[in-house]
Design a protein around this motif. Sequence first.
Motif, PDB file in Angstrom:
ATOM      1  N   SER A  29       0.853  -1.302  -0.087  1.00 17.58           N
ATOM      2  CA  SER A  29       0.014  -0.122   0.180  1.00 17.58           C
ATOM      3  C   SER A  29       1.023   1.282   0.070  1.00 17.58           C
ATOM      4  CB  SER A  29      -1.079  -0.046   1.245  1.00 17.58           C
ATOM      5  OG  SER A  29      -0.075   0.141   2.358  1.00 17.58           O
ATOM      6  N   HIS A  66     -15.002  -0.531  -0.639  1.00 18.20           N
ATOM      7  CA  HIS A  66     -15.067  -0.071   0.735  1.00 18.20           C
ATOM      8  C   HIS A  66     -14.226  -0.903   1.587  1.00 18.20           C
ATOM      9  CE1 HIS A  66     -18.623  -2.675   0.743  1.00 18.20           C
ATOM     10  NE2 HIS A  66     -18.279  -2.968   1.956  1.00 18.20           N
ATOM     11  N   ALA A  67     -13.639  -2.224   1.194  1.00 20.66           N
ATOM     12  CA  ALA A  67     -12.807  -3.051   1.957  1.00 20.66           C
ATOM     13  C   ALA A  67     -11.377  -2.157   2.348  1.00 20.66           C
ATOM     14  CB  ALA A  67     -12.547  -4.440   1.313  1.00 20.66           C
ATOM     15  N   ASP A  68     -10.913  -2.523   3.509  1.00 22.73           N
ATOM     16  CA  ASP A  68      -9.962  -1.815   4.050  1.00 22.73           C
ATOM     17  C   ASP A  68      -8.918  -2.051   2.969  1.00 22.73           C
ATOM     18  OD1 ASP A  68     -11.001  -0.546   6.219  1.00 22.73           O
ATOM     19  OD2 ASP A  68     -10.257  -1.930   7.530  1.00 22.73           O
ATOM     20  N   TYR A  69      -8.658  -3.328   2.672  1.00 24.75           N
ATOM     21  CA  TYR A  69      -7.446  -3.742   1.724  1.00 24.75           C
ATOM     22  C   TYR A  69      -7.360  -2.824   0.609  1.00 24.75           C
ATOM     23  CZ  TYR A  69      -4.277  -6.710  -1.138  1.00 24.75           C
ATOM     24  OH  TYR A  69      -3.578  -6.904  -1.845  1.00 24.75           O
ATOM     25  N   TYR A  70      -8.696  -2.722   0.046  1.00 19.90           N
ATOM     26  CA  TYR A  70      -8.551  -2.180  -1.326  1.00 19.90           C
ATOM     27  C   TYR A  70      -8.832  -0.523  -1.510  1.00 19.90           C
ATOM     28  CZ  TYR A  70      -9.143  -6.426  -3.305  1.00 19.90           C
ATOM     29  OH  TYR A  70      -8.847  -8.064  -3.691  1.00 19.90           O
ATOM     30  N   GLN A  71      -9.329  -0.006  -0.084  1.00 22.96           N
ATOM     31  CA  GLN A  71      -9.215   1.492   0.079  1.00 22.96           C
ATOM     32  C   GLN A  71      -7.964   2.022   0.496  1.00 22.96           C
ATOM     33  OE1 GLN A  71     -11.300   4.055   0.417  1.00 22.96           O
ATOM     34  NE2 GLN A  71     -13.072   2.968   0.417  1.00 22.96           N
ATOM     35  N   ARG A  72      -7.067   1.234   0.916  1.00 19.95           N
ATOM     36  CA  ARG A  72      -5.653   1.591   1.072  1.00 19.95           C
ATOM     37  C   ARG A  72      -4.849   1.626  -0.224  1.00 19.95           C
ATOM     38  NH1 ARG A  72      -6.053  -1.823   5.528  1.00 19.95           N
ATOM     39  NH2 ARG A  72      -4.745  -3.467   4.456  1.00 19.95           N
ATOM     40  N   ARG A  73      -5.340   0.734  -1.289  1.00 17.62           N
ATOM     41  CA  ARG A  73      -4.558   0.699  -2.509  1.00 17.62           C
ATOM     42  C   ARG A  73      -5.116   1.437  -3.676  1.00 17.62           C
ATOM     43  NH1 ARG A  73      -3.585  -3.095   0.875  1.00 17.62           N
ATOM     44  NH2 ARG A  73      -1.304  -3.962   1.181  1.00 17.62           N
TER      45      ARG A  73
END
Length: 178
Positions: free
Chosen positions: A121, A157-164
């Motif tokens: 990220s 909206h999943a944290d993993y994808y939000q950060r990336r």
Amino acid sequence: MTKKMLLTALCAVSFGIVQAQTKPTVTDVNPTVTSPQESFYDQIPLVSNVIDYARKHLSIRYRSGGTTTHGFDCSGFTRFCFNKFGISLPHSSAAQGHVGEAVDKDDAQPGDLILFKGHSSGSSRIGHVGLITEVVGNRIKFIHSAWSGGVRYDYLHADYYQRRFMGVRRVVSLLAEK
């Protein structure tokens, strides 16, 4: 066939509602020139077809460098799906991040590419790509070929994808340019 018609109508209605809420209506003084909204509406069947085609490949395994139904990497999958309908994309997520036109996340629509950083990220490079299949409010659902799970759905909206998250690109307009 009925599902396709309903999906097309639903996309048209939801896109119209979003557009009505976010952009003022402009009266066209020259009837031979179409607005960007009309161009997008003209392409809704294409969007529906690409998404339906992508959906048929759910659960196909991830394969590094993969471009066929024997296994896809992320950019191989998006390239495979769009190529079926006459839109050529390069085979790298970074290169796909420069195709078509940049679209603000709030204006994302089904059929747009969604771009992410790779595993880190902290990176500043595009390393993953998916195809947006649904936008409801601020929730963006996309289909992609992921290292874990192969072709599957995920949400921005999943944290993993939000950060990336890196951006959205509209490529369906490439067909109109041909």
